[in-house]
Design a protein around this motif. Structure first.
Motif, short mmCIF file in Angstrom:
data_model
loop_
_atom_site.label_atom_id
_atom_site.label_comp_id
_atom_site.label_asym_id
_atom_site.label_seq_id
_atom_site.Cartn_x
_atom_site.Cartn_y
_atom_site.Cartn_z
N PHE A 7 0.87 -1.12 0.19
CA PHE A 7 -0.16 0.09 0.08
C PHE A 7 0.84 1.37 0.06
N MET A 11 -2.70 5.73 -0.14
CA MET A 11 -3.69 4.68 0.06
C MET A 11 -3.93 4.51 1.82
N ARG A 20 -1.30 12.63 3.51
CA ARG A 20 -0.30 11.68 3.21
C ARG A 20 1.24 11.93 3.67
N LEU A 76 -7.91 -0.85 3.74
CA LEU A 76 -7.08 -0.03 2.84
C LEU A 76 -7.15 0.23 1.34
N THR A 77 -8.01 -0.72 0.86
CA THR A 77 -8.37 -0.68 -0.75
C THR A 77 -9.69 -0.25 -1.00
#
Length: 79
Positions: A7, A11, A20, A76-77
Protein backbone atom coordinates in the motif's frame (compact mmCIF):
# COMPACT_ATOMS: atom_id res chain seq x y z
CA UNK A 1 1.87 -18.41 -2.65
CA UNK A 2 0.85 -14.83 -3.38
CA UNK A 3 3.05 -11.94 -2.36
CA UNK A 4 1.61 -9.81 0.44
CA UNK A 5 -0.38 -6.78 -0.67
CA UNK A 6 1.42 -3.45 -0.56
CA UNK A 7 0.00 0.00 0.00
CA UNK A 8 1.23 3.49 -0.86
CA UNK A 9 1.36 6.35 1.63
CA UNK A 10 -1.69 7.88 -0.09
CA UNK A 11 -3.69 4.65 0.29
CA UNK A 12 -2.73 4.39 3.97
CA UNK A 13 -3.57 8.06 4.53
CA UNK A 14 -7.06 7.64 3.07
CA UNK A 15 -7.72 4.65 5.31
CA UNK A 16 -6.47 6.16 8.57
CA UNK A 17 -7.75 9.71 8.05
CA UNK A 18 -4.36 11.43 7.94
CA UNK A 19 -2.64 13.56 5.35
CA UNK A 20 -0.24 11.73 3.08
CA UNK A 21 2.63 13.79 4.45
CA UNK A 22 1.81 12.71 8.02
CA UNK A 23 1.84 9.07 6.96
CA UNK A 24 5.16 9.59 5.18
CA UNK A 25 6.53 11.10 8.39
CA UNK A 26 5.52 8.00 10.37
CA UNK A 27 7.07 5.77 7.69
CA UNK A 28 10.35 7.71 7.41
CA UNK A 29 12.35 5.01 9.25
CA UNK A 30 10.51 2.05 7.71
CA UNK A 31 12.10 0.77 4.50
CA UNK A 32 9.58 0.41 1.69
CA UNK A 33 8.85 -2.98 0.18
CA UNK A 34 11.34 -3.98 -2.52
CA UNK A 35 8.69 -3.79 -5.25
CA UNK A 36 7.22 -0.31 -5.78
CA UNK A 37 3.62 0.14 -6.93
CA UNK A 38 2.90 1.80 -10.25
CA UNK A 39 0.45 4.68 -9.77
CA UNK A 40 -0.58 6.71 -12.82
CA UNK A 41 2.47 5.44 -14.67
CA UNK A 42 4.96 6.37 -11.94
CA UNK A 43 6.66 4.28 -9.29
CA UNK A 44 5.50 4.86 -5.72
CA UNK A 45 6.99 3.41 -2.56
CA UNK A 46 4.73 0.85 -0.91
CA UNK A 47 4.60 -1.04 2.38
CA UNK A 48 2.94 -4.22 3.60
CA UNK A 49 0.57 -4.18 6.57
CA UNK A 50 3.18 -5.97 8.68
CA UNK A 51 5.66 -3.15 8.05
CA UNK A 52 3.40 -0.38 9.33
CA UNK A 53 4.19 1.10 12.75
CA UNK A 54 1.55 0.75 15.50
CA UNK A 55 0.40 4.37 15.11
CA UNK A 56 -0.81 3.46 11.60
CA UNK A 57 -1.97 -0.09 12.36
CA UNK A 58 -4.23 0.94 15.26
CA UNK A 59 -6.77 2.94 13.21
CA UNK A 60 -6.79 0.19 10.57
CA UNK A 61 -7.51 -2.42 13.26
CA UNK A 62 -10.21 -0.22 14.79
CA UNK A 63 -11.97 0.21 11.44
CA UNK A 64 -11.67 -3.52 10.73
CA UNK A 65 -13.24 -4.28 14.12
CA UNK A 66 -16.43 -2.44 13.10
CA UNK A 67 -17.30 -5.39 10.88
CA UNK A 68 -17.59 -3.33 7.69
CA UNK A 69 -14.60 -5.07 6.07
CA UNK A 70 -13.77 -8.72 5.40
CA UNK A 71 -10.00 -8.26 5.83
CA UNK A 72 -7.58 -5.66 7.14
CA UNK A 73 -6.39 -5.21 3.56
CA UNK A 74 -9.93 -4.22 2.55
CA UNK A 75 -9.72 -1.28 4.97
CA UNK A 76 -6.87 0.07 2.84
CA UNK A 77 -8.26 -0.78 -0.59
CA UNK A 78 -11.89 0.21 0.02
CA UNK A 79 -11.83 3.13 2.50
Amino acid sequence: MDAPATFTAAMIAAAVGMKRQAVQHHLRDVPADATPKIVRGREAAAWTLAQLPPILQQPIDAEFATGKYRTREDVLTKP
